[in-house]
Every structure is written in structure tokens, then in C-alpha cells.
Design a protein around this motif. Structure first.
Motif, PDB file in Angstrom:
ATOM      1  N   ALA A 174     -22.522  13.508 -92.342  1.00  0.00           N
ATOM      2  CA  ALA A 174     -21.837  12.275 -92.687  1.00  0.00           C
ATOM      3  C   ALA A 174     -22.569  11.499 -93.554  1.00  0.00           C
ATOM      4  O   ALA A 174     -22.199  10.554 -94.039  1.00  0.00           O
ATOM      5  CB  ALA A 174     -21.392  11.492 -91.380  1.00  0.00           C
ATOM      6  N   GLY A 175     -23.801  12.178 -94.053  1.00  0.00           N
ATOM      7  CA  GLY A 175     -24.471  11.308 -95.040  1.00  0.00           C
ATOM      8  C   GLY A 175     -25.730  10.407 -94.578  1.00  0.00           C
ATOM      9  O   GLY A 175     -26.507   9.857 -95.510  1.00  0.00           O
ATOM     10  N   PHE A 176     -26.074  10.280 -93.278  1.00  0.00           N
ATOM     11  CA  PHE A 176     -27.001   9.685 -92.764  1.00  0.00           C
ATOM     12  C   PHE A 176     -28.257  10.507 -92.447  1.00  0.00           C
ATOM     13  O   PHE A 176     -28.168  11.452 -91.663  1.00  0.00           O
ATOM     14  CB  PHE A 176     -26.371   8.917 -91.587  1.00  0.00           C
ATOM     15  CG  PHE A 176     -27.519   8.010 -90.795  1.00  0.00           C
ATOM     16  CD1 PHE A 176     -28.347   6.923 -91.804  1.00  0.00           C
ATOM     17  CD2 PHE A 176     -28.043   8.109 -89.427  1.00  0.00           C
ATOM     18  CE1 PHE A 176     -29.343   6.373 -91.058  1.00  0.00           C
ATOM     19  CE2 PHE A 176     -28.909   7.348 -89.134  1.00  0.00           C
ATOM     20  CZ  PHE A 176     -29.588   6.520 -89.670  1.00  0.00           C
ATOM     21  N   ASP A 177     -29.375  10.377 -93.004  1.00  0.00           N
ATOM     22  CA  ASP A 177     -30.495  11.046 -92.828  1.00  0.00           C
ATOM     23  C   ASP A 177     -31.139  10.854 -91.492  1.00  0.00           C
ATOM     24  O   ASP A 177     -32.075   9.979 -91.325  1.00  0.00           O
ATOM     25  CB  ASP A 177     -31.248  10.991 -94.019  1.00  0.00           C
ATOM     26  CG  ASP A 177     -32.699  12.200 -93.897  1.00  0.00           C
ATOM     27  OD1 ASP A 177     -32.354  13.078 -93.255  1.00  0.00           O
ATOM     28  OD2 ASP A 177     -33.743  11.587 -94.496  1.00  0.00           O
ATOM     29  N   ALA A 178     -30.657  11.384 -90.278  1.00  0.00           N
ATOM     30  CA  ALA A 178     -31.403  11.011 -89.213  1.00  0.00           C
ATOM     31  C   ALA A 178     -32.396  11.968 -88.704  1.00  0.00           C
ATOM     32  O   ALA A 178     -32.213  13.357 -89.020  1.00  0.00           O
ATOM     33  CB  ALA A 178     -30.218  11.199 -88.017  1.00  0.00           C
ATOM     34  N   PRO A 179     -33.639  12.043 -88.065  1.00  0.00           N
ATOM     35  CA  PRO A 179     -34.564  12.810 -87.781  1.00  0.00           C
ATOM     36  C   PRO A 179     -33.972  13.771 -86.517  1.00  0.00           C
ATOM     37  O   PRO A 179     -33.205  13.533 -85.902  1.00  0.00           O
ATOM     38  CB  PRO A 179     -35.727  11.963 -87.524  1.00  0.00           C
ATOM     39  CG  PRO A 179     -35.173  10.868 -86.836  1.00  0.00           C
ATOM     40  CD  PRO A 179     -33.896  10.473 -87.428  1.00  0.00           C
ATOM     41  N   ASP A 180     -34.811  14.910 -86.293  1.00  0.00           N
ATOM     42  CA  ASP A 180     -34.649  15.788 -84.917  1.00  0.00           C
ATOM     43  C   ASP A 180     -34.951  14.968 -83.978  1.00  0.00           C
ATOM     44  O   ASP A 180     -35.665  14.093 -84.097  1.00  0.00           O
ATOM     45  CB  ASP A 180     -35.396  16.954 -85.437  1.00  0.00           C
ATOM     46  CG  ASP A 180     -34.829  17.845 -86.503  1.00  0.00           C
ATOM     47  OD1 ASP A 180     -33.392  17.858 -86.857  1.00  0.00           O
ATOM     48  OD2 ASP A 180     -35.644  18.549 -87.204  1.00  0.00           O
ATOM     49  N   PRO A 181     -34.312  15.364 -82.941  1.00  0.00           N
ATOM     50  CA  PRO A 181     -34.726  15.013 -81.611  1.00  0.00           C
ATOM     51  C   PRO A 181     -35.889  15.606 -81.282  1.00  0.00           C
ATOM     52  O   PRO A 181     -36.392  16.513 -81.448  1.00  0.00           O
ATOM     53  CB  PRO A 181     -33.702  15.351 -80.588  1.00  0.00           C
ATOM     54  CG  PRO A 181     -32.814  16.426 -81.224  1.00  0.00           C
ATOM     55  CD  PRO A 181     -33.085  16.363 -82.827  1.00  0.00           C
ATOM     56  N   THR A 194     -23.484   3.469 -94.972  1.00  0.00           N
ATOM     57  CA  THR A 194     -23.396   5.027 -94.769  1.00  0.00           C
ATOM     58  C   THR A 194     -23.938   5.399 -93.215  1.00  0.00           C
ATOM     59  O   THR A 194     -23.127   5.908 -92.610  1.00  0.00           O
ATOM     60  CB  THR A 194     -24.295   5.735 -95.783  1.00  0.00           C
ATOM     61  OG1 THR A 194     -23.844   5.430 -97.273  1.00  0.00           O
ATOM     62  CG2 THR A 194     -24.419   7.167 -95.541  1.00  0.00           C
ATOM     63  N   ALA A 195     -24.797   4.620 -92.848  1.00  0.00           N
ATOM     64  CA  ALA A 195     -25.219   4.906 -91.574  1.00  0.00           C
ATOM     65  C   ALA A 195     -24.059   4.380 -90.682  1.00  0.00           C
ATOM     66  O   ALA A 195     -24.010   5.036 -89.433  1.00  0.00           O
ATOM     67  CB  ALA A 195     -26.732   4.017 -91.196  1.00  0.00           C
ATOM     68  N   LEU A 196     -23.439   3.210 -90.671  1.00  0.00           N
ATOM     69  CA  LEU A 196     -22.544   2.700 -89.912  1.00  0.00           C
ATOM     70  C   LEU A 196     -21.470   3.771 -89.584  1.00  0.00           C
ATOM     71  O   LEU A 196     -20.965   3.929 -88.946  1.00  0.00           O
ATOM     72  CB  LEU A 196     -22.308   1.314 -90.336  1.00  0.00           C
ATOM     73  CG  LEU A 196     -23.195   0.296 -90.320  1.00  0.00           C
ATOM     74  CD1 LEU A 196     -22.826  -1.075 -90.801  1.00  0.00           C
ATOM     75  CD2 LEU A 196     -23.523   0.182 -88.692  1.00  0.00           C
ATOM     76  N   LYS A 197     -20.792   4.159 -91.033  1.00  0.00           N
ATOM     77  CA  LYS A 197     -19.775   5.254 -90.957  1.00  0.00           C
ATOM     78  C   LYS A 197     -20.199   6.439 -90.151  1.00  0.00           C
ATOM     79  O   LYS A 197     -19.336   7.218 -89.413  1.00  0.00           O
ATOM     80  CB  LYS A 197     -19.409   5.397 -92.514  1.00  0.00           C
ATOM     81  CG  LYS A 197     -18.696   4.304 -93.100  1.00  0.00           C
ATOM     82  CD  LYS A 197     -18.132   4.908 -94.502  1.00  0.00           C
ATOM     83  CE  LYS A 197     -17.486   3.496 -95.179  1.00  0.00           C
ATOM     84  NZ  LYS A 197     -17.305   3.914 -96.585  1.00  0.00           N
ATOM     85  N   ALA A 198     -21.281   6.842 -90.563  1.00  0.00           N
ATOM     86  CA  ALA A 198     -21.861   8.284 -89.856  1.00  0.00           C
ATOM     87  C   ALA A 198     -21.815   7.851 -88.125  1.00  0.00           C
ATOM     88  O   ALA A 198     -21.624   8.625 -87.396  1.00  0.00           O
ATOM     89  CB  ALA A 198     -23.295   8.433 -90.337  1.00  0.00           C
ATOM     90  N   GLN A 199     -22.429   6.679 -87.913  1.00  0.00           N
ATOM     91  CA  GLN A 199     -22.421   6.610 -86.457  1.00  0.00           C
ATOM     92  C   GLN A 199     -21.006   6.291 -85.659  1.00  0.00           C
ATOM     93  O   GLN A 199     -20.772   6.913 -84.879  1.00  0.00           O
ATOM     94  CB  GLN A 199     -23.129   5.181 -85.990  1.00  0.00           C
ATOM     95  CG  GLN A 199     -24.738   5.063 -86.292  1.00  0.00           C
ATOM     96  CD  GLN A 199     -25.717   5.523 -85.375  1.00  0.00           C
ATOM     97  OE1 GLN A 199     -25.135   5.181 -84.224  1.00  0.00           O
ATOM     98  NE2 GLN A 199     -26.530   5.843 -85.517  1.00  0.00           N
ATOM     99  N   GLU A 200     -20.143   5.932 -86.412  1.00  0.00           N
ATOM    100  CA  GLU A 200     -18.948   5.547 -86.085  1.00  0.00           C
ATOM    101  C   GLU A 200     -18.154   7.118 -85.988  1.00  0.00           C
ATOM    102  O   GLU A 200     -17.525   7.225 -84.887  1.00  0.00           O
ATOM    103  CB  GLU A 200     -17.953   4.736 -86.840  1.00  0.00           C
ATOM    104  CG  GLU A 200     -16.453   4.562 -86.575  1.00  0.00           C
ATOM    105  CD  GLU A 200     -16.007   3.422 -87.214  1.00  0.00           C
ATOM    106  OE1 GLU A 200     -14.700   3.850 -87.763  1.00  0.00           O
ATOM    107  OE2 GLU A 200     -16.486   2.212 -87.538  1.00  0.00           O
ATOM    108  N   LYS A 201     -18.153   7.803 -87.100  1.00  0.00           N
ATOM    109  CA  LYS A 201     -17.739   9.226 -87.100  1.00  0.00           C
ATOM    110  C   LYS A 201     -18.220  10.038 -85.896  1.00  0.00           C
ATOM    111  O   LYS A 201     -17.546  10.924 -85.269  1.00  0.00           O
ATOM    112  CB  LYS A 201     -18.063   9.889 -88.466  1.00  0.00           C
ATOM    113  CG  LYS A 201     -17.423  11.229 -88.391  1.00  0.00           C
ATOM    114  CD  LYS A 201     -17.903  11.885 -89.894  1.00  0.00           C
ATOM    115  CE  LYS A 201     -17.310  13.414 -89.639  1.00  0.00           C
ATOM    116  NZ  LYS A 201     -17.938  14.086 -90.875  1.00  0.00           N
ATOM    117  N   CYS A 202     -19.736   9.866 -85.571  1.00  0.00           N
ATOM    118  CA  CYS A 202     -20.109  10.815 -84.570  1.00  0.00           C
ATOM    119  C   CYS A 202     -20.301  10.096 -83.167  1.00  0.00           C
ATOM    120  O   CYS A 202     -20.962  10.849 -82.258  1.00  0.00           O
ATOM    121  CB  CYS A 202     -21.581  11.295 -85.039  1.00  0.00           C
ATOM    122  SG  CYS A 202     -21.521  11.973 -86.831  1.00  0.00           S
TER     123      CYS A 202
END
Length: 192
Positions: free
Chosen positions: A73-80, A99-107
């Protein structure tokens, strides 16, 4: 949940973990040679350890899927990490990033529930002084009007139980015992 409050952590959503373990074939085939009976018919510590390890694996895999969704979704999150924690860094920055907010909402529907065994594994180890303080606080709360306040477990963390924080006794105990955990007696009490 109304006037009741959970203390000690998140609520276990074990149904999802059981479904995930069943779907991946945990439980083995027809060979019963690795099963161990216990005197009370309950689980042995080896069974509990296997279950906790399985829950951790399933949780970490769920976190990886969530992170992949965020990235897609475009948000560069690190691996767990090995315990499934995902360090998103400074929350104030990504909470302002569209972008982060949209990705959080989508996922959001892909965030796996945190199994109790994993949550316990993520708790910090407490010093003897911290354990003593938690035990003193629990005893104080129980003696000053909150008899349903949780005791501590063997690690010094509060047991995950529901207690009535909005009762007159619960409010009184919270005021009376605040100084035990370092809250000034004249601090405003939390709204229940």
C-alpha cells in the motif's frame, strides 16, 4: 465492556490461533507416539511450550503478512522481529503521513491477534524491586476496596483479569494506593 476493565494486557483471541494451527496441520497425523499424558489429564509443560512456540510462529507469520500489505500500500514498514514486534518508529510522524494512514486503514483487518503466550513473552523482566512494588500495589488495592483487583503472577506482572475500576471501592482504592506506584495523591483520578 462498560464499568469493567481488563488489567494486564490485551484480550486473547485464541479462536483465530486455533483455526490457524488447524489449517496448517498442527496436531499431526494418526501417530500418537509424541503425546504425553499427565496425571490430571491436562497439558504438560512440553505441550504448553510447543503450543506457545506454535502460537509465536503463527503470530510472526501474521505480522509478516500485515507488513507486506503495508508495503504493497506504499508504506515502508520494517520486518517484524523474532517476537513479532514491528517497530514503526516515531508514531507522531507516520500518523501525519497520508500514505501511512491509508496503508494502516487498508491493512487493519490483517493485523493478527496477539496470543496470550506471545504477550507474556514480550513482557519485560521485572527487577525484585518492581515485583515487590506490584505485589504491594495489588495488596493495597484489595485491602482498600477493590477485592477483585488482580494479584501478580510468578514473574511479578499483574494477572490478566477483569476488575471493576468504576465501583466506589475501586475508585477509593485507586486514590489510596496511587502513591505505591508513584502517582501523587493529589493527581486527578482517571475517568472510569
Amino acid at each position: 465492556m462498560g464499568a469493567r476493565q481488563r488489567f494486564g494486557g490485551r484480550v486473547l483471541l485464541g479462536v483465530v490461533a486455533v483455526v490457524a494451527m488447524t489449517a496448517t496441520g498442527c496436531g499431526g497425523g494418526g501417530d500418537k507416539s509424541d503425546e504425553v499424558a499427565s496425571a490430571g489429564g491436562g497439558r504438560t509443560s512440553a505441550d504448553t511450550s510447543k503450543q506457545a512456540s506454535s502460537e509465536l510462529s503463527a503470530y510472526v507469520e501474521g505480522q509478516r503478512k500485515w507488513v507486506k500489505c503495508l508495503r504493497d500500500a506504499g508504506f515502508d514498514a520494517p520486518d517484524p522481529d523474532a517476537k513479532g514486534k514491528v517497530d514503526l518508529g516515531d508514531a507522531s510522524k507516520w500518523k501525519k503521513d497520508p500514505t501511512a494512514l491509508k496503508a494502516q486503514e487498508k491493512c487493519a483487518d490483517q493485523v493478527p491477534p496477539l496470543p496470550e503466550s506471545v504477550e507474556k513473552g514480550q513482557q519485560p523482566e521485572l527487577s525484585k524491586a518492581e515485583i515487590a512494588k506490584n505485589q504491594t500495589y495489588a495488596k493495597c488495592m484489595q485491602e482498600h476496596g477493590a477485592p477483585d483487583f488482580p494479584d501478580t503472577d510468578e514473574t511479578g506482572h499483574f494477572r490478566d483479569v477483569t476488575w471493576d475500576s468504576t465501583s466506589a471501592g475501586g475508585k477509593r482504592a485507586t486514590r489510596e494506593c496511587a502513591s505505591v506506584i508513584g502517582i501523587p495523591a493529589d493527581a486527578p483520578s482517571p475517568k472510569g
